[in-house]
Scaffold this motif. Structure first.
Motif, PDB file in Angstrom:
ATOM      1  N   VAL A 370     -49.215 100.719  36.098  1.00 45.56           N
ATOM      2  CA  VAL A 370     -49.156 101.684  35.246  1.00 45.56           C
ATOM      3  C   VAL A 370     -49.690 102.970  35.545  1.00 45.56           C
ATOM      4  CG1 VAL A 370     -49.682 102.302  32.823  1.00 45.56           C
ATOM      5  CG2 VAL A 370     -49.140  99.804  33.320  1.00 45.56           C
ATOM      6  N   THR A 371     -48.777 103.899  35.737  1.00 48.83           N
ATOM      7  CA  THR A 371     -49.459 105.051  36.435  1.00 48.83           C
ATOM      8  C   THR A 371     -48.535 106.305  35.814  1.00 48.83           C
ATOM      9  OG1 THR A 371     -47.987 104.990  38.363  1.00 48.83           O
ATOM     10  CG2 THR A 371     -50.418 104.331  38.508  1.00 48.83           C
ATOM     11  N   PHE A 372     -49.095 107.669  36.009  1.00 50.18           N
ATOM     12  CA  PHE A 372     -48.280 108.690  35.483  1.00 50.18           C
ATOM     13  C   PHE A 372     -48.346 109.862  36.758  1.00 50.18           C
ATOM     14  CE2 PHE A 372     -47.860 113.021  33.611  1.00 50.18           C
ATOM     15  CZ  PHE A 372     -46.425 112.559  32.915  1.00 50.18           C
ATOM     16  N   ASP A 373     -47.351 110.378  37.042  1.00 43.51           N
ATOM     17  CA  ASP A 373     -47.233 111.291  38.034  1.00 43.51           C
ATOM     18  C   ASP A 373     -47.052 112.703  37.481  1.00 43.51           C
ATOM     19  OD1 ASP A 373     -46.813 112.866  40.161  1.00 43.51           O
ATOM     20  OD2 ASP A 373     -45.219 112.063  41.137  1.00 43.51           O
ATOM     21  N   SER A 374     -48.126 113.498  37.331  1.00 46.93           N
ATOM     22  CA  SER A 374     -48.268 114.894  36.591  1.00 46.93           C
ATOM     23  C   SER A 374     -47.271 115.895  36.944  1.00 46.93           C
ATOM     24  CB  SER A 374     -49.568 115.233  36.464  1.00 46.93           C
ATOM     25  OG  SER A 374     -50.421 114.381  35.996  1.00 46.93           O
ATOM     26  N   ASN A 375     -47.045 115.663  38.596  1.00 48.11           N
ATOM     27  CA  ASN A 375     -46.109 116.648  39.049  1.00 48.11           C
ATOM     28  C   ASN A 375     -44.561 116.501  38.977  1.00 48.11           C
ATOM     29  OD1 ASN A 375     -48.380 117.940  40.539  1.00 48.11           O
ATOM     30  ND2 ASN A 375     -48.298 116.135  42.255  1.00 48.11           N
ATOM     31  N   SER A 376     -44.134 115.208  38.776  1.00 52.39           N
ATOM     32  CA  SER A 376     -42.663 115.092  38.457  1.00 52.39           C
ATOM     33  C   SER A 376     -42.693 114.712  37.326  1.00 52.39           C
ATOM     34  CB  SER A 376     -42.112 114.056  39.676  1.00 52.39           C
ATOM     35  OG  SER A 376     -43.062 112.922  39.203  1.00 52.39           O
ATOM     36  N   GLY A 377     -43.574 114.251  36.342  1.00 49.93           N
ATOM     37  CA  GLY A 377     -43.313 113.744  34.887  1.00 49.93           C
ATOM     38  C   GLY A 377     -42.746 112.445  34.909  1.00 49.93           C
ATOM     39  N   GLN A 378     -43.082 111.587  36.028  1.00 48.44           N
ATOM     40  CA  GLN A 378     -42.522 110.355  35.996  1.00 48.44           C
ATOM     41  C   GLN A 378     -43.555 109.284  35.207  1.00 48.44           C
ATOM     42  OE1 GLN A 378     -39.768 109.499  36.804  1.00 48.44           O
ATOM     43  NE2 GLN A 378     -38.861 111.437  37.959  1.00 48.44           N
TER      44      GLN A 378
END
Length: 532
Positions: A370-378
């Motif tokens: 469970v993660t979130f990529d702030s650059n791509s919004g994924q």
């Protein structure tokens, strides 16, 4: 530890008297454990906490079959006892040399270890308990052997199969895994063959019942780790939930370092603020700075604007004060009631999707993915499987974690996260279309109700990597221009409708006045024309 004396109700239920209890007490004192047995003995089979049992008792109480001593004498489960005996006769007839008396004798050497595995006092005498272990373990192995060949489809349509599956995954319906190993070893005559079959059965069962699509280690690795698993439910729990003890320690050290840096920066800013106040706190400086404001604020058109601004900011300040008071009162622990799960401050799937967040499925991953990529919004989430057995499995995993874990409740926090982002059937539909959720339920509304119903917990918890993901998602969401404009309209337009209503009334009054004046001047003009 001295065995607890049975109460009157348990005495009537099991037919025990005080003389038999004294005899059992003497036997338990005479038993001597070897040193390595003392290290291996640990409580692993618990009763469900009352806070969870009261919320949804059907998910924690077996309906078809009892496994172990907790529910074996319930009248509503008596029908399956005959089926257990039929399975026992079948095993005996298939293996000529197999005798249940010999199996009972084999298990009897582990009686103290078996009793120590149960959190609740077991009122049965040694012989009765050993026969329960022998019959239930044989039935359980025979029932689950179908998973060793991975031909599960043939069982799905069998009457009562899913009910039995739900029963054997309940917290209070477990038997120690070392009893299953000993039974398989006795039946197959080989420890390696027993471990091979046990690993095959456990992995096949977890593939069918796991709420998350997980990737299993090599069978040899699992065989070497069999002694680390307490029972079937614990095996599934350890496959889903990552071990984060070392990670938490590293994160705490990093947080301390960050806190030190933040403290130095805050002290520097505080010093600047103090020096600034010293310069501009004098009366002369104050008079010079306030003079232009006094002139502007006394202008006729500015008075109404000042009143509106005062109303708006006073209202926001009052709302913020009320919010702080509510949060401070919520922080006071209520010892009379079990704590509810903390409502996560995270937008729903549909709101996140409108703000540009896209959900990606992590194939063969546990909760650690469970993660979130702030650059791509994924937003990366493990694939979730939903069927008629999922709710019972989820609730019992939460109950087992609450009883067995003294640290962070990782799986509980994960269920809170999913519960936070799923509010409606629209949220379920979006997750299903993006491959994060695979539902075999009747409708998306049923799936949403299932997640929204899982809102009870024994205590609040924080998990480092999950809380960081939630924080990153919230920061990304609040930083989007669509969200900022929407909140501006909500706060300053919809939230200040009284002010706009006042201005509208004033404008309407001015228009009416102008119309009246226009009529008066027209009438006067006509009157002058007539008199002229």
């Amino acid at each position: 530890m001295l065995p607890k004396k049975p109460t009157d109700s348990s005495t009537e239920q099991h037919g025990f008297d005080e003389a038999r209890w004294v005899i059992n007490l003497q036997k338990s004192l005479d038993v001597e454990l070897e040193e390595h047995d003392l290290e291996e003995v640990r409580v692993s089979i618990y009763t469900v906490p009352k806070a969870l049992m009261c919320s949804h008792p059907d998910s924690y109480t077996p309906h078809r079959v009892s496994i172990g001593p907790y529910h074996c004498l319930k009248p509503e489960l008596h029908e399956m006892e005959r089926y257990k005996l039929m399975i026992a006769r079948k095993i005996r007839d298939q293996t000529k040399s197999f005798r249940f008396h010999d199996l009972v004798e084999k298990i009897k050497s582990m009686e103290t270890k078996i009793r120590a595995s149960y959190h609740k006092y077991i009122g049965f005498d040694g012989e009765t308990l050993m026969w329960i272990m022998a019959v239930d373990s044989s039935f359980l192995i025979q029932f689950l052997k179908i998973y060793s060949s991975r031909k599960v489809e043939a069982l799905i349509n069998r009457v009562g199969h899913n009910e039995i599956l739900r029963d054997i995954m309940m917290v209070e319906n477990q038997i120690p895994l070392f009893v299953l190993r000993k039974t398989l070893e006795f039946q197959l005559g080989s420890t390696d063959s027993a471990d091979d079959l046990l690993v095959s059965v456990l992995t096949g069962l977890c593939r069918d019942l796991s709420p998350l699509v997980i990737k299993f280690d090599d069978d040899e690795i699992l065989k070497s780790q069999l002694q680390d698993y307490n029972h079937i439910l614990d095996f599934l729990y350890q496959m889903i939930v990552p071990r984060i003890e070392s990670e938490d320690a590293e994160e705490e050290e990093e947080n301390r370092a960050d806190d030190n840096g933040e403290n130095r920066a805050s002290r520097f800013l505080q010093e600047i603020k103090i020096q600034f106040n010293r310069v501009f706190a004098s009366r002369s400086a104050d008079s010079i700075l306030r003079f232009p404001w006094r002139i502007i604020s006394n202008l006729p058109g500015f008075i109404a604007l000042k009143l509106s601004a005062n109303y708006l900011f006073t209202r926001q300040e009052n709302e913020a004060t009320a919010t702080r008071q509510e949060s401070s009162s919520a922080a006071i622990p209520d010892m009379e009631k079990p704590p509810l799960v903390e409502e996560l401050t995270i937008p729903s799937v549909s709101d996140l999707y409108k703000a540009g967040v896209r959900f990606k499925a992590t194939i063969n991953g546990n909760i650690s993915t469970v993660t979130f990529d702030s650059n791509s919004g994924q937003f990366y989430l493990p694939v979730i499987n939903l069927d008629i057995n999922t709710e019972t499995v989820l609730r019992n995993l939460v109950a087992y974690e609450a009883s067995n874990t003294s640290g962070a409740l990782v799986f509980t926090r994960y269920t809170e996260l999913i519960n936070g982002i799923i509010d409606s059937e629209e949220d379920v539909r979006l997750l299903r279309e993006q491959g994060v959720l695979v539902s075999r339920l009747k409708s998306d509304q049923e799936a949403a109700e299932m997640w929204n119903g899982m809102s009870k917990s024994v205590r609040l918890t924080k998990v480092g990597f999950l809380d960081k993901t939630i924080e990153d998602v919230n920061r990304y969401y609040t930083g989007r221009w669509k969200v900022k404009i929407g909140r501006f309209v909500e706060v300053y337009l919809y939230g200040s409708w009284q002010i706009f209503a006042f201005f509208a009334a004033v404008l309407l009054l001015m228009l009416v006045s102008l119309q009246v004046l226009s009529l008066v001047f027209s009438y006067l003009r006509l009157l002058r024309l007539r008199t002229g």
